[in-house]
Design a protein around this motif. Structure first.
Motif, short mmCIF file in Angstrom:
data_model
loop_
_atom_site.label_atom_id
_atom_site.label_comp_id
_atom_site.label_asym_id
_atom_site.label_seq_id
_atom_site.Cartn_x
_atom_site.Cartn_y
_atom_site.Cartn_z
N GLY A 225 0.80 -1.21 0.00
CA GLY A 225 0.00 0.00 0.00
C GLY A 225 0.84 1.27 0.00
N PRO A 226 0.25 2.38 -0.44
CA PRO A 226 1.00 3.63 -0.59
C PRO A 226 1.48 4.23 0.72
CG PRO A 226 -1.36 3.99 -0.92
CD PRO A 226 -1.16 2.51 -0.86
N GLY A 227 0.88 3.83 1.85
CA GLY A 227 1.28 4.42 3.12
C GLY A 227 2.49 3.76 3.77
N ASN A 228 2.99 2.67 3.18
CA ASN A 228 4.11 1.94 3.78
C ASN A 228 5.44 2.46 3.22
OD1 ASN A 228 5.90 0.12 4.89
ND2 ASN A 228 5.26 -1.61 3.60
N SER A 229 6.21 3.13 4.04
CA SER A 229 7.50 3.67 3.60
C SER A 229 8.68 2.95 4.26
CB SER A 229 7.58 5.16 3.94
OG SER A 229 7.45 5.38 5.33
#
Length: 417
Positions: A225-229
């Motif tokens: 997902g886009p929120g996982n950095s």
């Protein structure tokens, strides 16, 4: 180019096997790793500190490997990460560093909520100090019938409130959590974990095949997902085969689901290839089925690691170690391992797995699982100066961690003034 230490030997990593290689370090960072013939273009004065003829000593049977990475270990040298002792946890971590595991997650067995909070707080401080890469919660959301060496009286069903409390105690140091996929509410736990970039690990489970498949697919999608950095992009399987139903031709269960996901590159399976938890033939088969790039060798090490047979504890349970095998006193269940990760690499090679594959599964793969591949798990310029020196038989001869010798080598190191 500035350099303060150079090592010469056969370089074996997941990405290269160089028969006569050089690894150079400066200020805790690798400045060169490659063929010794490439030294001429580096601007190094190889006469300083070198042999009497002004050349660096030849490889002489030594092997240079990246520092090993263990994503599942519970302690060592008489200390259990679940006992809540900061001094004991530091002692265990430093011992594991000295035996070649330069990067590790500290794993916690199931405990009471109060003890889990206490232990995560201790490990958070160790992570802040750089002694560990983070923590791994193995429980308490596990299947009672597959509890293994976990106290069954302390297991509980998935609880969002408890998990949020554990998040608060761990801060950003919590990296992984083992879950039984079949428990009511497990899917919600997966979403809570992946939203923070924490790795869901399928384990201590009696899930049927479809439930295990869904768990791993949901976990992989959540980490993507886009929120996982965090750089953590693949779920894991906690010690494949152990604490889960055996593969059956009419009931494939979590073993088949895990192997299929790993074969597709969508999960990484842990193997405790210590000669106790798995037969050598099983280890070799998994490498052949899913490939080294989808396997993380682990130790599941407990407090007896580095010590003699005797009486120990794992969490709340009394454990007896006999001939290096740890078992829970009340049930006889295997209670973690007593091998170091270098021992596991040696056993894996003895099982018939090529050395480079074994090294990859103990370095580059677990480093990528943790999102640390740019820093550790290989030997390339710009990476952290973590290196393990072994002889032809893969016995330890030296360990450097972050540019400092934690196990000093012999004449195999050539310092440059």
């Amino acid at each position: 180019m500035s350099t303060d230490v150079i090592l010469r030997g056969r370089i074996v990593t997941g990405s290269m096997d160089v028969p006569d290689g050089i690894v150079a370090f400066d200020g805790g960072v690798i400045t060169y790793a490659g063929p010794a013939s490439g030294l001429a273009g580096l601007g190094l004065d190889v006469g300083k500190g070198a042999g009497t003829d002004g050349t660096l000593p030849e490889a002489a049977g030594r092997i240079l490997m990246p520092g090993l990475v263990d994503v599942h270990c519970h302690g060592a040298l008489g200390s259990d990460f679940s006992e809540g002792s900061a001094e004991g946890a530091r002692s265990a971590a430093r011992y594991l560093h000295s035996r070649g595991t330069t990067t590790l997650l500290a794993s916690l067995v199931t405990g009471s909520p109060e003890n889990l909070v206490r232990n995560l707080t201790v490990l958070r401080d160790l992570a802040d100090d750089g002694l560990i890469a983070g923590s791994h919660l193995e429980g308490p959301f596990l299947a009672s019938g597959q509890c293994g060496a976990h106290d069954p009286t302390l297991l509980c069903g998935p609880d969002a409130g408890l998990l949020a409390h554990l998040f608060e105690a761990a801060g950003s140091s919590l990296a992984s959590m083992t879950l039984a996929a079949e428990l009511p509410g497990a899917a919600a736990m997966v979403d809570m974990l992946t939203a923070r970039g924490i790795i869901p690990s399928l384990g201590h489970t009696a899930a049927d095949h479809g439930t295990a498949v869904s768990f791993l697919e949901q976990a992989a999608a959540g980490l993507a997902g886009p929120g996982n950095s965090t750089g953590r992009v693949r779920p894991t399987v906690t010690h494949l085969f152990n604490a889960m139903p055996s593969l059956h031709h009419r009931s494939p269960g979590p073993v088949a689901a895990s192997i299929s996901a790993a074969h597709a590159g969508n999960a990484v399976v842990e193997l405790i290839a210590d000669g106790v938890h798995l037969a050598p033939e099983t280890v070799k088969m998994v490498f052949e089925l899913v490939g080294a790039e989808n396997i993380a060798l682990v130790t599941d090490s407990m407090a007896a690691t580095g010590l003699q047979d005797g009486q120990y504890r794992l969490g709340t349970l009394a454990v007896t170690v006999d001939q290096g095998v740890a078992r829970v006193d009340t049930t006889g269940a295997i209670a973690g391992g007593t091998a170091t990760l270098l021992d596991v690499v040696r056993s894996t090679v003895a099982a018939g797995v090529p050395l480079q594959d074994a090294v990859r599964a103990a370095t580059a793969v677990p480093a990528s699982v943790l999102g640390l591949a740019p820093q550790v798990g290989d030997l390339h310029a710009g990476m952290r100066a973590d290196v393990v020196i072994v002889d032809r038989d893969l016995h330890l001869a030296g360990v450097m961690r972050r540019g400092q010798w934690v196990t000093p080598p012999d004449q195999w190191v050539t310092p440059l003034e």
